[in-house]
Design an enzyme around this catalytic site. Structure first.
Site, PDB file in Angstrom:
ATOM      1  N   ARG A 284      -9.316  21.678  -9.671  1.00  0.00           N
ATOM      2  CA  ARG A 284      -7.998  21.035  -9.793  1.00  0.00           C
ATOM      3  C   ARG A 284      -7.686  20.903 -11.291  1.00  0.00           C
ATOM      4  O   ARG A 284      -8.576  20.528 -12.066  1.00  0.00           O
ATOM      5  CB  ARG A 284      -8.165  19.677  -9.130  1.00  0.00           C
ATOM      6  CG  ARG A 284      -7.111  18.680  -9.346  1.00  0.00           C
ATOM      7  CD  ARG A 284      -7.565  17.311  -8.814  1.00  0.00           C
ATOM      8  NE  ARG A 284      -7.407  17.153  -7.397  1.00  0.00           N
ATOM      9  CZ  ARG A 284      -7.940  16.134  -6.706  1.00  0.00           C
ATOM     10  NH1 ARG A 284      -8.678  15.233  -7.296  1.00  0.00           N
ATOM     11  NH2 ARG A 284      -7.747  16.040  -5.412  1.00  0.00           N
TER      12      ARG A 284
ATOM     13  N   LYS B 117       0.744   5.203 -10.332  1.00  0.00           N
ATOM     14  CA  LYS B 117       0.101   3.959  -9.877  1.00  0.00           C
ATOM     15  C   LYS B 117      -0.022   2.982 -11.061  1.00  0.00           C
ATOM     16  O   LYS B 117       0.180   1.780 -10.910  1.00  0.00           O
ATOM     17  CB  LYS B 117      -1.280   4.240  -9.279  1.00  0.00           C
ATOM     18  CG  LYS B 117      -1.273   4.983  -7.957  1.00  0.00           C
ATOM     19  CD  LYS B 117      -0.633   4.210  -6.813  1.00  0.00           C
ATOM     20  CE  LYS B 117      -1.459   3.025  -6.356  1.00  0.00           C
ATOM     21  NZ  LYS B 117      -0.879   2.383  -5.140  1.00  0.00           N
TER      22      LYS B 117
ATOM     23  N   LEU C  85       0.813  -1.221   0.000  1.00  0.00           N
ATOM     24  CA  LEU C  85       0.000   0.000   0.000  1.00  0.00           C
ATOM     25  C   LEU C  85       0.841   1.263   0.000  1.00  0.00           C
ATOM     26  O   LEU C  85       0.319   2.347  -0.301  1.00  0.00           O
ATOM     27  CB  LEU C  85      -0.918   0.050   1.223  1.00  0.00           C
ATOM     28  CG  LEU C  85      -1.947  -1.059   1.378  1.00  0.00           C
ATOM     29  CD1 LEU C  85      -1.481  -2.044   2.434  1.00  0.00           C
ATOM     30  CD2 LEU C  85      -3.311  -0.512   1.764  1.00  0.00           C
ATOM     31  N   ALA C  86       2.121   1.166   0.415  1.00  0.00           N
ATOM     32  CA  ALA C  86       2.925   2.390   0.578  1.00  0.00           C
ATOM     33  C   ALA C  86       2.913   3.185  -0.716  1.00  0.00           C
ATOM     34  O   ALA C  86       3.220   2.659  -1.786  1.00  0.00           O
ATOM     35  CB  ALA C  86       4.358   2.031   0.949  1.00  0.00           C
TER      36      ALA C  86
ATOM     37  N   LYS D 110      -7.798  14.928   2.529  1.00  0.00           N
ATOM     38  CA  LYS D 110      -8.719  14.279   1.585  1.00  0.00           C
ATOM     39  C   LYS D 110     -10.125  14.837   1.782  1.00  0.00           C
ATOM     40  O   LYS D 110     -10.471  15.325   2.867  1.00  0.00           O
ATOM     41  CB  LYS D 110      -8.702  12.762   1.786  1.00  0.00           C
ATOM     42  CG  LYS D 110      -7.322  12.126   1.610  1.00  0.00           C
ATOM     43  CD  LYS D 110      -6.925  11.967   0.160  1.00  0.00           C
ATOM     44  CE  LYS D 110      -5.490  11.514  -0.030  1.00  0.00           C
ATOM     45  NZ  LYS D 110      -5.240  10.101   0.068  1.00  0.00           N
TER      46      LYS D 110
ATOM     47  N   GLU E 201       2.684   7.592  -2.299  1.00  0.00           N
ATOM     48  CA  GLU E 201       2.227   8.973  -2.212  1.00  0.00           C
ATOM     49  C   GLU E 201       0.848   8.935  -2.853  1.00  0.00           C
ATOM     50  O   GLU E 201       0.697   8.451  -3.980  1.00  0.00           O
ATOM     51  CB  GLU E 201       3.174   9.899  -2.974  1.00  0.00           C
ATOM     52  CG  GLU E 201       4.527  10.086  -2.314  1.00  0.00           C
ATOM     53  CD  GLU E 201       4.455  10.865  -1.003  1.00  0.00           C
ATOM     54  OE1 GLU E 201       3.485  11.623  -0.810  1.00  0.00           O
ATOM     55  OE2 GLU E 201       5.369  10.701  -0.177  1.00  0.00           O
ATOM     56  N   SER E 202      -0.176   9.445  -2.145  1.00  0.00           N
ATOM     57  CA  SER E 202      -1.550   9.139  -2.565  1.00  0.00           C
ATOM     58  C   SER E 202      -2.438  10.354  -2.816  1.00  0.00           C
ATOM     59  O   SER E 202      -3.608  10.175  -3.136  1.00  0.00           O
ATOM     60  CB  SER E 202      -2.216   8.251  -1.503  1.00  0.00           C
ATOM     61  OG  SER E 202      -2.510   8.999  -0.332  1.00  0.00           O
TER      62      SER E 202
ATOM     63  N   THR F 159       8.487   6.907  -4.972  1.00  0.00           N
ATOM     64  CA  THR F 159       7.858   5.926  -4.077  1.00  0.00           C
ATOM     65  C   THR F 159       6.962   4.954  -4.838  1.00  0.00           C
ATOM     66  O   THR F 159       7.065   3.738  -4.664  1.00  0.00           O
ATOM     67  CB  THR F 159       7.016   6.662  -3.008  1.00  0.00           C
ATOM     68  OG1 THR F 159       7.909   7.374  -2.170  1.00  0.00           O
ATOM     69  CG2 THR F 159       6.188   5.696  -2.184  1.00  0.00           C
TER      70      THR F 159
ATOM     71  N   TYR G 199      -0.385  11.325 -10.194  1.00  0.00           N
ATOM     72  CA  TYR G 199      -0.627  10.251  -9.213  1.00  0.00           C
ATOM     73  C   TYR G 199      -1.057   8.969  -9.933  1.00  0.00           C
ATOM     74  O   TYR G 199      -0.450   7.907  -9.768  1.00  0.00           O
ATOM     75  CB  TYR G 199      -1.699  10.686  -8.203  1.00  0.00           C
ATOM     76  CG  TYR G 199      -2.320   9.539  -7.420  1.00  0.00           C
ATOM     77  CD1 TYR G 199      -1.545   8.768  -6.553  1.00  0.00           C
ATOM     78  CD2 TYR G 199      -3.673   9.211  -7.562  1.00  0.00           C
ATOM     79  CE1 TYR G 199      -2.100   7.706  -5.833  1.00  0.00           C
ATOM     80  CE2 TYR G 199      -4.241   8.156  -6.847  1.00  0.00           C
ATOM     81  CZ  TYR G 199      -3.451   7.409  -5.991  1.00  0.00           C
ATOM     82  OH  TYR G 199      -4.008   6.356  -5.296  1.00  0.00           O
TER      83      TYR G 199
ATOM     84  N   THR H  99      -5.680   1.612  -7.760  1.00  0.00           N
ATOM     85  CA  THR H  99      -6.827   2.521  -7.681  1.00  0.00           C
ATOM     86  C   THR H  99      -7.582   2.517  -9.010  1.00  0.00           C
ATOM     87  O   THR H  99      -6.970   2.332 -10.082  1.00  0.00           O
ATOM     88  CB  THR H  99      -6.313   3.954  -7.373  1.00  0.00           C
ATOM     89  OG1 THR H  99      -7.342   4.883  -7.701  1.00  0.00           O
ATOM     90  CG2 THR H  99      -5.079   4.324  -8.183  1.00  0.00           C
ATOM     91  N   ASP H 100      -8.885   2.786  -8.950  1.00  0.00           N
ATOM     92  CA  ASP H 100      -9.662   2.877 -10.193  1.00  0.00           C
ATOM     93  C   ASP H 100      -9.223   4.081 -11.037  1.00  0.00           C
ATOM     94  O   ASP H 100      -9.541   4.162 -12.222  1.00  0.00           O
ATOM     95  CB  ASP H 100     -11.174   2.949  -9.895  1.00  0.00           C
ATOM     96  CG  ASP H 100     -11.596   4.174  -9.088  1.00  0.00           C
ATOM     97  OD1 ASP H 100     -10.724   4.912  -8.576  1.00  0.00           O
ATOM     98  OD2 ASP H 100     -12.816   4.405  -8.965  1.00  0.00           O
ATOM     99  N   GLU H 101      -8.455   4.996 -10.425  1.00  0.00           N
ATOM    100  CA  GLU H 101      -8.027   6.190 -11.172  1.00  0.00           C
ATOM    101  C   GLU H 101      -7.098   5.855 -12.336  1.00  0.00           C
ATOM    102  O   GLU H 101      -6.938   6.671 -13.239  1.00  0.00           O
ATOM    103  CB  GLU H 101      -7.330   7.186 -10.234  1.00  0.00           C
ATOM    104  CG  GLU H 101      -8.247   7.680  -9.141  1.00  0.00           C
ATOM    105  CD  GLU H 101      -7.703   8.894  -8.395  1.00  0.00           C
ATOM    106  OE1 GLU H 101      -6.949   9.678  -9.009  1.00  0.00           O
ATOM    107  OE2 GLU H 101      -8.039   9.040  -7.218  1.00  0.00           O
TER     108      GLU H 101
END
Ligand code: NAD
Length: 345
Positions: free
Chosen positions: A295, A167, A90-91, A202, A93-94, A109, A163, A138-140
Site C-alpha cells: 500500500r 480522523k 463511530l460513523a 479488512k 469511512e474507515s 463523513t 484516512y 484510532t491510534d493511526e
C-alpha cells in the site's frame, strides 16, 4: 472507578458497522436502563442484519434512524425527537485503501460529519454537564513508530494517510468544541480491531474468507508491518468504560499489547484454520499466502501504551490473540459450508 456519567439515551452513529453493532449489542444486553438510537447511512460497510436479533429482543429500547451524519437538519431533528444525553460517534469511512483511491468521502463523513454532530450536540445541550460526546478515534492518528517505543496520550498527531488525516481532523474539532464551548467530550484511540462480522475487505476477515474459498491470501509488501490486534469485545468495553467513568476532556489509548507482524498474524490465523476446518487436500492454509504490492505510504508500526486507561479506569484487554482468532474463525466457519463454498462479498 467512580462513575461520572449515567447513560440513558445514547445516540450511536455508525451502529450498523463492525464495532458499532458490537457496541449496541453490548449496551442493550448489559444495561436495561439504556435506550439506543442508531444513526447510520448504510454505506457498503453498514449492514442492518448485524443487529436483527438485538432489534427484536430489545425493540422498546432500540431505534434505527437511516441517514447521514452530515445532514444537519436530520441530526438536529434526532436531538429534538430522542433527546440523547450521550453521543458515541463511530460513523466513518474507515478503510485506508479506499481513502487512498478516493479521499473525498473521507473528508465529508469523517470531518464534516463530526462537525455536524458537534454543532447539534452543543445547540441541544446548552451547557448541560450531565451529557457526554465520545469520539471513537484510532491510534493511526499518531502516525508510524520505529521498531521501539509506544504511543501515549501525549504523542503528537502525525497522520500519514488520508484516512488517519481525516480522523485526526475530527479529533481536533472534538477538542476545539470542548475548549471553546465547554462541550463534555472524551476520545478513545483504538488499535486494529477484529472479530466476528467485520467487513471482508479488512485484513483478518479477508484472509479467512479467501482461505475458506481456497483462494490466495494477500500479504502486503514484506509482511513486516506491525499492528497491535485487539478483539472487538475488548474495544467495546474500553469505549464503555471511558464514556461512563472518565473525566470530561479525557483521552485514552485502547489496545491489547499484542503486537504482531502481518506475516505472523496470517500464519497464526492459518494454524487456527487448519485446526477448525482442515483443507480437503491435506495442504496447509499457510500455502495460500502470497505477496501483494505494498500500500502506498504504508505505516510501518503502531503500538499503544494503555497504562493511562488501565490505571485510571481499571480497564484491561481480556481476550488473547489466539482466543480472539479462534472465536473469529469459528464465526466464519459457521457462516460458510465446506472449503471452496465461501463467497467473497
Ligand atoms: P465500519 O466501516 O465497519 O463501519 C462504519 C459505519 O459507519 C457503517 O455502518 C456505515 O454505514 C456508517 N457510515 C459511514 N458513513 C456514514 C455517514 N455519512 N453517516 C452515517 N453513517 C455512516 O467501521 P468500524 O471498523 O466499525 O469502525 C468504527 C469506528 O471506529 C470508526 O470511526 C473507525 O475510525 C474507528 N476505529 C476502527 C478500528 C478498526 O480496526 N476497525 C480501530 C480503531 C478505531
Amino acid at each position: 472507578m467512580t462513575p461520572h456519567h449515567r447513560l440513558r439515551t445514547v445516540l450511536v452513529t455508525g451502529g450498523c458497522g463492525f464495532i458499532g453493532s458490537h457496541l449496541i449489542r453490548h449496551l442493550l444486553g448489559s444495561d436495561p436502563q439504556v435506550v439506543v438510537v442508531n444513526l447510520d447511512a448504510l454505506t457498503y460497510a453498514g449492514i442492518q442484519e448485524r443487529l436483527a436479533e438485538v432489534a427484536s429482543a430489545h425493540a422498546s429500547r432500540y431505534r434505527f434512524r437511516h441517514g447521514d451524519v452530515c445532514d444537519d437538519q436530520l441530526v438536529e431533528r434526532i436531538f429534538q425527537e430522542h433527546g440523547p444525553d450521550t453521543v458515541i460517534h463511530l460513523a466513518a469511512e474507515s478503510h485506508v485503501d479506499r481513502a487512498i483511491s478516493g479521499p473525498d468521502r473521507f473528508m465529508r463523513t469523517n470531518v464534516l460529519g463530526t462537525m455536524t454532530l458537534l454543532k447539534a450536540a452543543h445547540s441541544a445541550w446548552q451547557g448541560r454537564t450531565d451529557v457526554r460526546f465520545h469520539q471513537v478515534s484510532t491510534d493511526e492518528v499518531f502516525g508510524s513508530l520505529p521498531s521501539t517505543g509506544l504511543f501515549t496520550e501525549s504523542s503528537p498527531y502525525r497522520p500519514s494517510n488520508p484516512y488517519s488525516a481525516t480522523k485526526a481532523a475530527a479529533d481536533h474539532l472534538v477538542q476545539a468544541w470542548h475548549h471553546t464551548y465547554g462541550l463534555p467530550v472524551t476520545i478513545s484511540y483504538g488499535t486494529n480491531t477484529y472479530g466476528p462480522q467485520q467487513c471482508p475487505e479488512k485484513l483478518i476477515p479477508l484472509a479467512i474468507t479467501r482461505a475458506l474459498a481456497g483462494q490466495p491470501i494477500p500479504l502486503y509488501g514484506d509482511g513486516q508491518h506491525i499492528r497491535d490486534w485487539m478483539y472487538v469485545d475488548d474495544h467495546v468495553r474500553g469505549i464503555e468504560a471511558i464514556v461512563r467513568t472518565a473525566e470530561t476532556g479525557g483521552r485514552f489509548l485502547v489496545g491489547s499489547h499484542q503486537e504482531l507482524t502481518n506475516r505472523d498474524l496470517l500464519e497464526r490465523l492459518c494454524r487456527v484454520l487448519d485446526q477448525q476446518r482442515p483443507r480437503h487436500s491435506g495442504a496447509k492454509y499457510r500455502d495460500l499466502i502470497v505477496s501483494a504490492a505494498d500500500r502506498p505510504g504504508h505505516d510501518r508500526r503502531y503500538a499503544s501504551d494503555t497504562s493511562h486507561l488501565r490505571a485510571t479506569l481499571g480497564w484491561r484487554a481480556e481476550v488473547g490473540i489466539d482466543e480472539g482468532l479462534l472465536r473469529t474463525v469459528r464465526w466464519h466457519v459457521e457462516q460458510t459450508g465446506t472449503e471452496g463454498d465461501a463467497v467473497l462479498k
